[in-house]
Design an enzyme around this catalytic site. Structure first.
Site, PDB file in Angstrom:
ATOM      1  CG  HIS A 102      -1.724  -1.044   1.582  1.00 36.16           C
ATOM      2  ND1 HIS A 102      -1.299  -2.142   2.269  1.00 36.16           N
ATOM      3  CD2 HIS A 102      -3.038  -1.239   1.317  1.00 36.16           C
ATOM      4  CE1 HIS A 102      -2.316  -2.975   2.410  1.00 36.16           C
ATOM      5  NE2 HIS A 102      -3.378  -2.464   1.836  1.00 36.16           N
ATOM      6  CG  ASP A 118       1.818  -0.896   3.379  1.00 37.40           C
ATOM      7  OD1 ASP A 118       1.055  -0.502   4.266  1.00 37.40           O
ATOM      8  OD2 ASP A 118       1.512  -1.750   2.514  1.00 37.40           O
ATOM      9  CD  GLU A 132      -7.376  -8.442  -1.023  1.00 38.90           C
ATOM     10  OE1 GLU A 132      -6.407  -7.896  -1.594  1.00 38.90           O
ATOM     11  OE2 GLU A 132      -7.398  -8.709   0.186  1.00 38.90           O
ATOM     12  CD  GLU A 160      -6.745 -11.697   2.523  1.00 44.72           C
ATOM     13  OE1 GLU A 160      -6.329 -10.765   1.800  1.00 44.72           O
ATOM     14  OE2 GLU A 160      -6.838 -11.616   3.753  1.00 44.72           O
ATOM     15  CG  HIS A 190     -10.606 -11.333   2.418  1.00 43.39           C
ATOM     16  ND1 HIS A 190     -10.214 -10.306   1.597  1.00 43.39           N
ATOM     17  CD2 HIS A 190      -9.947 -11.143   3.593  1.00 43.39           C
ATOM     18  CE1 HIS A 190      -9.368  -9.522   2.240  1.00 43.39           C
ATOM     19  NE2 HIS A 190      -9.184 -10.021   3.456  1.00 43.39           N
ATOM     20  CG  ASP A 200      -3.949 -10.916  -0.939  1.00 44.62           C
ATOM     21  OD1 ASP A 200      -3.049 -10.873  -1.815  1.00 44.62           O
ATOM     22  OD2 ASP A 200      -4.395  -9.891  -0.388  1.00 44.62           O
ATOM     23  CG  ASP A 233      -8.843 -10.828   7.348  1.00 41.82           C
ATOM     24  OD1 ASP A 233      -8.427 -11.942   6.990  1.00 41.82           O
ATOM     25  OD2 ASP A 233      -8.678  -9.790   6.681  1.00 41.82           O
ATOM     26  CG  ASP A 254      -2.996  -9.797   2.952  1.00 43.66           C
ATOM     27  OD1 ASP A 254      -2.464  -9.338   3.973  1.00 43.66           O
ATOM     28  OD2 ASP A 254      -3.989  -9.275   2.404  1.00 43.66           O
TER      29      ASP A 254
END
Ligand code: XLS
Ligand code: NI
Ligand code: NI
Length: 441
Positions: free
Chosen positions: A106, A109, A237, A273, A276, A301, A312, A344
Site C-alpha cells: 500500500h 506502507d 479483492e 484471499e 476473506h 492473497d 480475519d 497477506d
C-alpha cells in the site's frame, strides 16, 4: 543507497534453500523447490510468491487489547525518509534471502503519510526512486501496488463510496499517486480492496449512489492508468465485512457483478484471499472456482483464518489438504492471470523473533508447493478425472449432449422424462473423492 550486505537486518540468516523433506534445517524449504517443473511450469512461475510489505515490514503485532510487541530494527530512524529507506533495505534483504521474486505494497506502507497531499506525494516519490534502484540491483519485482484508503480517519465513512464528494476526490488524488508509484516501479497489477467501501446502517446510506460512485471511480482510475501506458491488470479483492459491516465487494460473485455492471470486464479480475473467502462462509476453492469460471482468476492473497473464531486472523497457510483442493482448481483453470501468490499473512503477536518471519514464509511456501504436488498427482495419476467425467457422462452423448448444445426445448425435456420414468438413483461418491485426495497426498 545501502545494497545487500552493507547493512544487514536479518543477521545470521542466509539464503533459504530447498533441502527436501528429509532436512531438519528449519530455515530451509522442504517442498518449495523453485526450479522444479510441475504440470509444465516451474514452481517459481506457478506461484510468483510475493511478500506483503504491510504485514512483514510494518505490522508490529498491535491488537485492540494492546500495542505492538515487535521492535523492528528498521523502524528506529526519526526522519521519515530515512526510516522508509531502512524499511526498504530490510524488505529487499528479506525478499532476496527468501529467494522470492515479488513484493506488494500500500502507498503508506512504504513511507509515513505527510501532513498534506503535496507532502505525501513528495514522500512517495522519494521512496519510489529509492525502490526503483533496489529493484534493479536485486531483480525483485512489484506484483501489485494499492492505496490505503481505509486507515486515515478521513475515510471513516468510506473512500470512493463516501457521502461527501470532497472525500471521494481526496481518495481519487491518493489513488492517482499510488497508480503513478505502481507504474514507475513497473508494477504488474493494481489492487482495489474496498476497506471501508460499504456501510454500517442502511438507515443513513444511499446504497445505489455509493455503488454507482464506486463504478465511476474505478473507471476513472482505469482510464487514467491506461492513458499513462499501464498494461497490467486491475484486481478487486473481495471481502464480506471487517472493517464495515456490509462491504460492497462481499465475495467473488458479487465482485464479478460489480465488474460487469460498470463495464470493467476487459481490465479487471479478482484477487482471492483465503481468509476473506471463509469470512464470506465460502471455501477458498469455491471462490477460486467462481473467479476462474468467469475468466477472472487473477491473483491470490494467501493466508488462513481460524476455525474457532470469525475474523480475519491472517495466519500463514499450513493446511495442506485444504490448499490441495484449491490447487486442483488452480491447475485445472490454468493458474493465475497476471497475478501471483501474495502472503497477506502475519506472524502471531507473540512470535517476536526476526527468524519467525522467515519460518512463517517458508511454511507458507511449502504448504502451497506440497499442495500443488498433491493436486498434480491427483490429476495425473489417480482415477479422479475419470470419476468426475463419469459423474457428468449423461451430458456427453444423446439427449444430454443436445441439451448442452442448446438444441432442446422444455417440451423436449417433458417428452424425455415421460418416456424414461423415474431417474435412477446415482451416488455422489463424495467419500471416494475425499479418499483419493488423501491417498495421493
Ligand atoms: C485486508 C486486505 C488487504 C488487502 C490490500 O483484509 O486483505 O490487506 O490485501 O489492501
Ligand atoms: Ni488481502
Ligand atoms: Ni485480508
Amino acid at each position: 543507497m545501502a545494497l545487500l550486505g552493507e547493512k544487514e537486518f536479518f543477521k545470521g540468516i542466509g539464503e533459504i534453500k530447498y533441502e527436501g523433506k528429509e532436512s531438519d534445517n528449519p530455515l530451509a524449504f522442504k517442498f518449495y523447490n523453485p526450479d522444479q517443473v510441475v504440470a509444465g511450469k516451474t514452481m517459481r512461475d506457478h506461484f510468483k510468491f510475493a511478500v506483503a510489505y504491510w504485514h512483514t515490514l510494518c505490522g508490529t503485532g498491535g491488537d485492540p487489547f494492546g500495542p505492538g510487541t515487535k521492535q523492528f530494527p528498521w523502524s528506529t530512524h526519526p526522519d521519515p525518509l530515512k526510516a522508509a529507506e531502512d524499511k526498504a533495505d530490510a524488505a529487499f534483504e528479506f525478499i532476496t534471502k527468501m529467494g522470492f521474486d515479488y513484493y506488494c505494497f500500500h502507498d503508506f506502507d512504504l513511507i509515513d503519510e505527510g501532513g498534506s497531499l503535496v507532502e505525501s506525494e513528495k514522500r512517495i516519490q522519494h521512496i519510489v526512486s529509492y525502490l526503483k534502484d533496489k529493484q534493479e540491483v536485486s531483480g525483485v519485482k512489484l506484483l501489485w501496488g494499492t492505496s490505503n484508503c481505509f486507515s486515515n480517519p478521513r475515510y471513516m465513512n468510506g473512500a470512493a463510496s463516501n457521502p461527501d464528494f470532497d472525500v471521494v476526490a481526496r481518495a481519487g488524488a491518493q489513488v492517482k499517486i499510488a497508480l503513478d508509484a505502481t507504474m514507475a516501479l513497473n508494477g504488474e497489477n493494481y489492487v482495489f480492496w474496498g476497506g471501508r467501501e460499504g456501510y454500517m446502517s442502511l438507515l443513513n446510506t444511499n446504497m445505489k449512489l455509493e455503488q454507482d460512485n464506486i463504478g465511476r471511480f474505478l473507471n476513472m482510475a482505469k482510464d487514467y492508468a491506461r492513458s499513462q501506458g499501464f498494461k497490467g491488470t486491475f484486481f478487486i479483492e473481495p471481502k464480506p465485512m471487517e472493517p464495515t459491516k456490509h462491504q460492497y465487494d462481499f465475495d467473488a460473485a458479487t465482485s464479478i457483478n460489480t465488474i460487469r455492471a460498470y463495464g470493467l470486464e476487459n481490465d479487471f479480475k479478482l484477487n482471492i484471499e483465503v481468509n476473506h473467502a471463509t469470512l464470506a462462509q465460502h471455501t477458498f476453492q469455491h471462490e477460486l472456482q467462481v473467479a476462474a469460471d468467469a475468466g477472472m482468476l487473477g491473483s491470490i492473497d494467501a493466508n488462513r483464518g481460524d476455525y474457532q473464531n470469525g475474523w480475519d486472523t491472517d495466519q500463514f497457510p499450513n493446511n495442506v489438504m485444504e490448499t490441495a483442493e484449491a490447487m486442483l482448481v488452480f491447475l485445472k483453470s490454468g493458474g493465475l492471470q497476471g497475478g501471483g501468490v501474495n502472503f497477506d499473512a502475519k506472524t502471531r503477536r507473540n512470535s517476536t523473533d526476526l527468524d519467525d518471519i522467515f519460518l512463517a514464509h517458508i511454511g507458507g511456501a511449502d504448504t502451497f508447493a506440497r499442495a500443488l504436488l498433491v493436486a498434480d498427482a491427483v490429476i495425473q495419476n489417480s482415477p479422479y478425472e475419470d470419476l468426475l467425467g463419469k459423474r457428468y457422462g449423461s451430458f456427453a452423448s444423446g439427449k444430454g449432449a443436445e441439451f448442452v448444445s442448446g438444441k432442446l426445448s422444455l417440451t423436449d425435456l417433458y417428452d424425455h422424462a415421460s418416456a424414461n420414468g423415474e431417474p435412477k438413483q446415482t451416488s455422489g461418491k463424495q467419500e471416494l473423492f475425499e479418499n483419493i485426495l488423501n491417498q495421493y497426498s
